[in-house]
Design a protein around this motif. Structure first.
Motif, PDB file in Angstrom:
ATOM      1  N   VAL A   1     -44.884  10.349 -34.059  1.00  0.00           N
ATOM      2  CA  VAL A   1     -43.800  10.857 -34.903  1.00  0.00           C
ATOM      3  C   VAL A   1     -42.934  11.777 -34.050  1.00  0.00           C
ATOM      4  CG1 VAL A   1     -43.169  12.032 -37.039  1.00  0.00           C
ATOM      5  CG2 VAL A   1     -45.321  10.730 -36.910  1.00  0.00           C
ATOM      6  N   ASN A   2     -41.788  11.257 -33.589  1.00  0.00           N
ATOM      7  CA  ASN A   2     -40.872  12.074 -32.802  1.00  0.00           C
ATOM      8  C   ASN A   2     -40.075  12.966 -33.739  1.00  0.00           C
ATOM      9  OD1 ASN A   2     -39.075  13.039 -30.756  1.00  0.00           O
ATOM     10  ND2 ASN A   2     -37.591  11.509 -31.469  1.00  0.00           N
ATOM     11  N   ASP A   3     -40.317  14.257 -33.628  1.00  0.00           N
ATOM     12  CA  ASP A   3     -39.741  15.227 -34.573  1.00  0.00           C
ATOM     13  C   ASP A   3     -38.435  15.808 -34.028  1.00  0.00           C
ATOM     14  OD1 ASP A   3     -39.822  16.750 -36.975  1.00  0.00           O
ATOM     15  OD2 ASP A   3     -40.599  18.473 -35.873  1.00  0.00           O
ATOM     16  N   GLY A   4     -37.477  14.929 -33.731  1.00  0.00           N
ATOM     17  CA  GLY A   4     -36.166  15.385 -33.279  1.00  0.00           C
ATOM     18  C   GLY A   4     -36.165  15.982 -31.892  1.00  0.00           C
ATOM     19  N   SER A   5     -36.963  15.428 -30.974  1.00  0.00           N
ATOM     20  CA  SER A   5     -37.018  15.955 -29.607  1.00  0.00           C
ATOM     21  C   SER A   5     -35.661  15.885 -28.921  1.00  0.00           C
ATOM     22  CB  SER A   5     -38.029  15.161 -28.768  1.00  0.00           C
ATOM     23  OG  SER A   5     -39.334  15.308 -29.263  1.00  0.00           O
ATOM     24  N   THR A   6     -35.379  16.881 -28.085  1.00  0.00           N
ATOM     25  CA  THR A   6     -34.116  16.919 -27.341  1.00  0.00           C
ATOM     26  C   THR A   6     -34.328  16.659 -25.847  1.00  0.00           C
ATOM     27  OG1 THR A   6     -34.313  19.328 -27.125  1.00  0.00           O
ATOM     28  CG2 THR A   6     -33.025  18.490 -28.976  1.00  0.00           C
ATOM     29  N   ASP A   7     -35.584  16.448 -25.439  1.00  0.00           N
ATOM     30  CA  ASP A   7     -35.859  16.094 -24.047  1.00  0.00           C
ATOM     31  C   ASP A   7     -36.139  14.582 -23.984  1.00  0.00           C
ATOM     32  OD1 ASP A   7     -38.361  15.854 -25.142  1.00  0.00           O
ATOM     33  OD2 ASP A   7     -39.349  17.256 -23.790  1.00  0.00           O
ATOM     34  N   LYS A   8     -36.925  14.128 -23.049  1.00  0.00           N
ATOM     35  CA  LYS A   8     -37.183  12.702 -22.882  1.00  0.00           C
ATOM     36  C   LYS A   8     -38.396  12.221 -23.681  1.00  0.00           C
ATOM     37  CE  LYS A   8     -35.097  12.439 -18.272  1.00  0.00           C
ATOM     38  NZ  LYS A   8     -35.313  12.120 -16.839  1.00  0.00           N
TER      39      LYS A   8
END
Length: 325
Positions: free
Chosen positions: A37-44
């Motif tokens: 579950v990608n919670d809005g990551s800003t990296d890669k």
């Protein structure tokens, strides 16, 4: 339908998440569904999740706006289809036999929850949270008592395999820190039987840049709220555990006080006087408790003399801890 669904919330952990995912893919049990579950990551991190999702059919990738760890876990639980549900934090990793072991334990003992031990991992090595090696089956009251003490059964949700109908009936508290502490109080009320091994198979990585190691914020008071709930639960349902609930609540206050004192300009925080007053008023309870270590009892006695003396002992201990991170 897979036997086990493993939920991994992901947020800005590009340096760690591959090791975490790979430790699940390498499990001796292959009948596993992995929900990232990608919670809005800003990296890669999001790209890493997608890459794994494209090459591994057992992986489901969900992208959502940032809502915090609890929100991500709740989304993962809704998507899970396994007979049992487990959770891993994306900067941690697990032993290759962990889920096979927990699944076999749960099936053998017809348990609602299966639990294993935890390693605290530092850059200089790892330390088991429980020094002894034991296996046992217990009911909800005994489980709650162990969670309050935090040795034979850690308070984290990540070293547990939970029967699907139990996990689906619960939610993590959105917007709270120390969400596992809140969740544990809900979990113990939903289960009847727990099977436990203290053999450590979950590796909890202590990072110098993690939420739990940053300076004091007002949200840190959430841990006190969580253990106040535990205290009320002990009073209403498990009166034999009140002394252990007192230990957990007093530990929470000490944890917050320590974090305040280690933050620059600590006297400016309005919570400082309130938390310090509580600890001083409960100092005798801490000193005479059978559950606190002697080092903590000495520190609390120092606090009753002078806050600066207490802080000097705290900073000495923190200096040792920092060398490990």
């Amino acid at each position: 339908m897979p036997k086990v669904s493993v939920i991994i919330p992901v947020y800005n952990v590009e340096r760690y998440v591959e090791k975490s995912i790979q430790s699940v893919l390498n499990q001796s049990m292959k009948d596993i569904e992995i929900i990232l579950v990608n919670d809005g990551s800003t990296d890669k991190s999001a790209e890493i999740c997608d890459r794994y999702g494209e090459k591994e059919e057992r992986i489901i990738v969900i992208h959502k706006e940032n809502g915090g760890l609890s929100s991500a876990r709740n989304v993962g639980v809704k998507a899970a289809s396994g007979d049992y549900i487990g959770f891993i934090d994306s900067d941690d990793y697990i032993e290759s036999i962990m889920y096979e072991t927990l699944y076999q334990m749960a099936e053998r003992d017809s348990a609602d929850v299966a639990v294993c031990g935890v390693y605290d991992v530092y850059k200089n090595g790892k330390v088991p949270q429980c020094a002894s090696r034991e296996t046992f089956v217990c009911d909800q009251e005994e489980m709650f008592g162990h969670i309050l003490l935090g040795e034979k059964i850690s308070g984290t949700v990540c070293n547990k395999l939970i029967r699907k109908d139990v996990a689906k009936a619960l939610e993590f508290p959105v917007g709270k820190l120390f969400e596992d502490a809140f969740y544990s109080a809900l979990l113990v009320q939903k289960i009847k039987k727990v099977t436990v091994t203290t053999e450590p198979m979950y590796f909890y990585v202590h990072r110098s840049d993690s939420i739990t190691t940053c300076g004091y914020r007002r949200k840190d008071l959430d841990v006190i709220e969580a253990f106040e709930i535990d205290k009320q639960l002990a009073i209403s349902h498990f009166p034999k555990l009140i002394d252990k609930a007192d230990f957990a609540l007093n530990s929470a206050y000490l944890r917050v006080l320590d974090k305040i004192l280690l933050t620059r300009g600590y006297r400016k925080f309005p919570e400082y006087k309130i938390v310090k007053k509580y600890v001083k008023e409960h100092g005798k309870d801490i000193v005479y408790s059978p559950y606190f270590r002697n080092s903590r009892k000495v520190a609390v006695q120092a606090l009753r003399i002078n806050i600066l003396l207490y802080k000097s002992l705290l900073m000495l201990n923190e200096k040792v801890n920092r060398k490990q991170l």
